[in-house]
Design an enzyme around this catalytic site. Sequence first.
Site, short mmCIF file in Angstrom:
data_model
loop_
_atom_site.label_atom_id
_atom_site.label_comp_id
_atom_site.label_asym_id
_atom_site.label_seq_id
_atom_site.Cartn_x
_atom_site.Cartn_y
_atom_site.Cartn_z
N LEU A 32 6.72 2.65 9.77
CA LEU A 32 5.39 2.78 9.19
C LEU A 32 5.30 1.94 7.91
O LEU A 32 5.40 2.45 6.80
CB LEU A 32 5.10 4.26 8.87
CG LEU A 32 3.68 4.60 8.44
CD1 LEU A 32 2.71 4.53 9.62
CD2 LEU A 32 3.63 6.00 7.82
N PRO A 33 5.13 0.63 8.03
CA PRO A 33 5.00 -0.22 6.84
C PRO A 33 3.73 0.13 6.05
O PRO A 33 2.67 0.36 6.64
CB PRO A 33 4.89 -1.64 7.42
CG PRO A 33 5.39 -1.53 8.82
CD PRO A 33 5.07 -0.15 9.27
N HIS A 34 3.85 0.17 4.73
CA HIS A 34 2.69 0.45 3.87
C HIS A 34 3.04 0.06 2.45
O HIS A 34 4.21 -0.16 2.11
CB HIS A 34 2.30 1.93 3.93
CG HIS A 34 3.39 2.85 3.49
ND1 HIS A 34 4.43 3.22 4.33
CD2 HIS A 34 3.63 3.47 2.31
CE1 HIS A 34 5.25 4.03 3.69
NE2 HIS A 34 4.80 4.19 2.46
N SER A 35 2.02 0.00 1.60
CA SER A 35 2.23 -0.32 0.19
C SER A 35 1.15 0.37 -0.62
O SER A 35 0.37 1.17 -0.09
CB SER A 35 2.20 -1.84 -0.03
OG SER A 35 2.52 -2.16 -1.37
#
Length: 695
Positions: free
Chosen positions: A614-617
């Site tokens: 789950l890539p996020h920033s």
Amino acid sequence: MLDIRRVQLVSLLADESKPIKSEILSTYMGISQRSVYYDITNINDWLDSKKLPLIETIYGEGLILPEVTKKVLQEEGVLSHKQWEYHFSSDERIAVLLVVLLTQSGAVTMKKLMDAVQMSRGTVFKDLQELKEILIDEQLTCEFEKASGYFIQGSEENKRRVLLLFLYRIKYQYKWTEKLPFLHQLSSILCIFFRSEKQEFFKKLIFKTEKELGLLMTEESSHLLLIQLLIMIDRVRDKHLVFIESDEISILQETAYYQAAEKILKVLETPFNTTFPESEISYLARQLQSFKVAHFKSMHYSSQELDDLKFVVHRMVMEFQLKACVLFDMREELERNLLAHIKPTYYRLKYNVPYSSFIVKEVQENYPDIFSFTKQVISHLEFYVRKKIPDEEVAYIALHFGGWLSREKKEISIRHRALVVCANGIGTSTMIRKQVEDLIEGLHVIAIQSLHDYEEDCDVDVIITTSSQLEHPTIPVFCVPAILTNENKANLLWEFNRLFSEENRHSLYVDSLMKTIKKHAYVHDEVGLMRSILTILEQPNLMLKEDGKPMLCDLLTNETIQFTDSVSNWKEAIRLASEPLLKNNSIELTYVDSMIQNVEELGPYIVLTKGMALPHSRPENGVQKVGMSLLRVRDAVAFSDQEKHQANLIIVLAAADNETHLTALSQLSDLLSEEENLQKLIAANSVEDVLKVIS
């Protein structure tokens, strides 16, 4: 003419000089609120036919019978002077049976139980079977001896715990009043409940203890302690004593809680002609340990407990951030405040102290996503105490997390400054702040205070509080519960509109319109009606914030789901998975770079479970609006050399703030908690396959 029920209803109104709320009439009559309103409509039709003033609905206060009508009905002999007969519900009967069994000396005969609830032998026998099932969970049994009758068997601590919970329900959940004629027959404890002078004596004693120990006791916890003291007096008088190991008594005697308990019971000895042994003082000291403290102090813990609980809280907060894809700007402050709340939770669990809370349902219904994430991270506390954490405790911890979610750094247009003053602690205060700021555009809570710290010298436009006793000579004060219902929200909007609208004529019109509507109809959704009226009147000064939390199926669609056989590396996987969000302007290219940089700096933390990443920033790194995209890669993508960091599903999350994405993310979390669903998504070959799983 009116039937018997409606005569009784209008007679109840005639007995009161002030408005009565419909829910109280509902309790009195043993009918639903809908039936109350239906009966009122019929009574008003009858009064209208007699040319008499109708029953009035005073907004926010209740129903009232005009004095002119009251006088005429009395003169005509319409009103009933017959004492109203109250009929118990099934739950209430079980509560009464338990109280009678635990407050009478010795066994209780079937006849006495039948008299207590005014029901047949068959009904009482059936209720006793249900009571036996309830007692199993409390490690108690209901026994019967032919010669003497029924009695409850088990440890004294367990008996007191279950008696406390049922007495609390009788007094505060079932909302009985001193007007119910049967109460004095049930037990001496209930007699004291409804004698204000006795209650005042105990309240002063509790308040003094609260000050000495620096406790932060809510109205609910004060009620619980009052009941505990009454139970102690009753049980000790009958020689039913709690057993506590001598080693534990020695440890407790070194604490301030033991000294406070000793003072309390010393005060009670003379008026109640009772002597309390060391075991009872120790028992009360343990109860005092279970209450909240006004501020965190290391003296409330042993050094080992302090270190352990700090670690537990830190793990909970860090995992909440990871699972909810949020970042608390004031994480250390959150951990300090959560630690102060965990202390009473820890002691309640350690000593099996009962804890009654009626906000669980409200939290689950109004904030299901926050409750769900809290439920997941509570495992750290469960591991430490070696017990399952009840939902009542989870709900209050969820309030802490929920309140902090809205405390991100952002620019807002402030039109009204508010102060939140709460008797329930910092967690409840922050949740109230979140609710009112979400409800009213331009309202900003500049500070939150406990009731202990409140001072009248404050520079705000409004004060919002959970205490009905708080007043201010010049600033408007709004009293609200911890979780606002639709009716609470409608009332709050109403008052803000009335006080701060530049177009006061609209306020007066809405006020009149709402009163008229409620007089002739039952309003199912007051908030919805209020919003519609405000929209019609084009009220620009008090804008309602939209909920705006999309569902998972709103974000994962034909346009945001992709498939590929393979990618060269994890960076390419993130870039490819992000393309739909770039196309629909949910994110900027800088957001993609930031996600990749996070993995390079922090490692493969985005692989939440084997098979899914789950890539996020952070929102400020290039998020334009909330979004989510899914890339299914046939050949697993390696985010490190370890097998557990391989993923076939790359789900990119674009969170516009700390809250908007939570519903969709909570749904995704629940979905992937079942291995079967994860495997179905990995095996999917079309958008339709994915949508079948998530819908």
